[in-house]
Design an enzyme around this catalytic site. Sequence first.
Site, PDB file in Angstrom:
ATOM      1  N   ASN A 179     -14.624  -5.047   3.454  1.00  0.00           N
ATOM      2  CA  ASN A 179     -14.306  -4.004   4.435  1.00  0.00           C
ATOM      3  C   ASN A 179     -15.270  -4.187   5.608  1.00  0.00           C
ATOM      4  O   ASN A 179     -16.440  -3.801   5.528  1.00  0.00           O
ATOM      5  CB  ASN A 179     -14.500  -2.639   3.759  1.00  0.00           C
ATOM      6  CG  ASN A 179     -13.894  -1.510   4.561  1.00  0.00           C
ATOM      7  OD1 ASN A 179     -13.566  -1.693   5.742  1.00  0.00           O
ATOM      8  ND2 ASN A 179     -13.753  -0.356   3.958  1.00  0.00           N
ATOM      9  N   ARG A 203      -9.563  -5.156   4.064  1.00  0.00           N
ATOM     10  CA  ARG A 203      -8.932  -3.889   4.446  1.00  0.00           C
ATOM     11  C   ARG A 203      -8.835  -3.852   5.967  1.00  0.00           C
ATOM     12  O   ARG A 203      -9.837  -3.989   6.675  1.00  0.00           O
ATOM     13  CB  ARG A 203      -9.798  -2.741   3.939  1.00  0.00           C
ATOM     14  CG  ARG A 203      -9.175  -1.415   4.180  1.00  0.00           C
ATOM     15  CD  ARG A 203     -10.208  -0.455   4.642  1.00  0.00           C
ATOM     16  NE  ARG A 203      -9.568   0.785   5.010  1.00  0.00           N
ATOM     17  CZ  ARG A 203      -9.993   1.966   4.629  1.00  0.00           C
ATOM     18  NH1 ARG A 203     -11.054   2.046   3.866  1.00  0.00           N
ATOM     19  NH2 ARG A 203      -9.378   3.043   5.035  1.00  0.00           N
ATOM     20  N   HIS A 263      -4.893   5.810   6.505  1.00  0.00           N
ATOM     21  CA  HIS A 263      -5.256   6.132   5.111  1.00  0.00           C
ATOM     22  C   HIS A 263      -4.130   5.762   4.144  1.00  0.00           C
ATOM     23  O   HIS A 263      -4.053   6.311   3.032  1.00  0.00           O
ATOM     24  CB  HIS A 263      -5.570   7.634   4.920  1.00  0.00           C
ATOM     25  CG  HIS A 263      -6.795   8.108   5.626  1.00  0.00           C
ATOM     26  ND1 HIS A 263      -6.836   9.290   6.333  1.00  0.00           N
ATOM     27  CD2 HIS A 263      -8.023   7.560   5.755  1.00  0.00           C
ATOM     28  CE1 HIS A 263      -8.039   9.446   6.851  1.00  0.00           C
ATOM     29  NE2 HIS A 263      -8.782   8.401   6.534  1.00  0.00           N
TER      30      HIS A 263
END
Length: 427
Positions: free
Chosen positions: A7, A90, A179
């Site tokens: 990430n 991500r 999200h």
Amino acid sequence: MKTLIVNSGSSSIKYQLIDVTSFDVLQSGEAAQIGFPGSYIRSKSKTRMKHINVALPDHEAGIRMVLSGLLDPDIGVIKSLDEIGAVGHRIVHGGKYFDGPAIVDDDVLDKIKKLIKLAPLHNDAAAKGIEACMHQMQGIPQVVSFDTAFHMTIPPEHHTYALPYEYYTDYDVRKYGFHGISHDYVSRRVAALMGRRRESMRIVSCHLGNGGSICAIKKGKSFDTSMGFTPLDGIMMGTRCGSIDPAIIPFIMEEKDLTPQEMDAILNRESGLLGVSGISNDIREIDEARYSGNYRADLALKMYAESVRRYIGAFAFEMGGCDALTITAGIGQNSAMMRRMILEHMEGFGIVCDWEANANVGAKDCAISTEGSPIQVYVIHTNEEYIIAKDCERLCAKPEEIAFDKDPLKEPAKDFDTSKGIPFIEE
Ligand code: ADP
């Protein structure tokens, strides 16, 4: 198969090395303060932690230190990078291009870079992390999972703004939502806990962290969400305003003689819980001030709860009903007080909470509604890495490496060890 989940932020790279078969986190850590003085790398295996202060001028250096931490004789859990079957990144913005995960090639990387203008901080950092991994881990597939991809199923009547239609066709101005990886995980998880298939359910998922969004998930697909073209829209957040009358923006810009960048910074960083309370973006600090009689602290918490309630009601109505409501992320998982403010006095709407269960939520996922509550309410500990690791497995694992999921229906609902992720039904 072992996967490295990465990430990349603008000044940090967080990572986890996961064994996809057992969903064990073998090693995790962070390269922090990249490009700033005081940079360091921290690595944690099951039994040890190591902290090294080291100059990290850029993401190349950050990834180099992450990889050397994985191979480190003291703390590392692998002997060679060849043990890593795939790297999962991500990515915040996949724009209109991605409705699922992808293996990185030149075209995928180009599209991620093209989207930098829609998510300047996030996609730029992610692209740098991917490029660093490609240079230093040649031959190992790089997989990207997008926060927006889950929301590509939102129908046009929910994703189009009431603006001149050319803004949609010419500038891609539409609701993207964010999200998505978390909403996907949480909705799979609640279906497994309730022993139901997600395709037969209507779920309202509340991701309540410093940033927050609500998602309507109908038959396993995102049907609507509170965040929009950017993560600024929707519920009130830690420092973001959420949805407001757009006419306020030019009005304040004129009154205070602000540039678009200055206005943008106010809406993103000086508004929300922080802006209203004048105390903090952290509800723990605001709650403390409320107890000493601070009016703005009390107002900020009431406004936050109301903004979440408004979306729950709207989304349940949009879906024609709701079977389960889930609450997750920093505020959702930890604040019994805020959960109660959101869910109190909703019996007429079909939400009957067990306040003792609400007060006693711990590290495990659990229901906080009564058994007979028409809408079941669960607190779920989100696990975005799990979804990214599954994406890597699906796209990169050899057939003999794929471990078939255990049947979640046979697992005792409240005894899942959430630190390991959970098995759920593949759809
Ligand atoms: P992010 O969006 O940055 O991932 P998180 O999901 O970590 O944010 O949520 C951070 C927020 O969660 C904090 O600002 C705070 O309001 C809330 N929070 C975190 N821990 C607790 C706790 N123990 N009790 C109450 N609220 C908490």
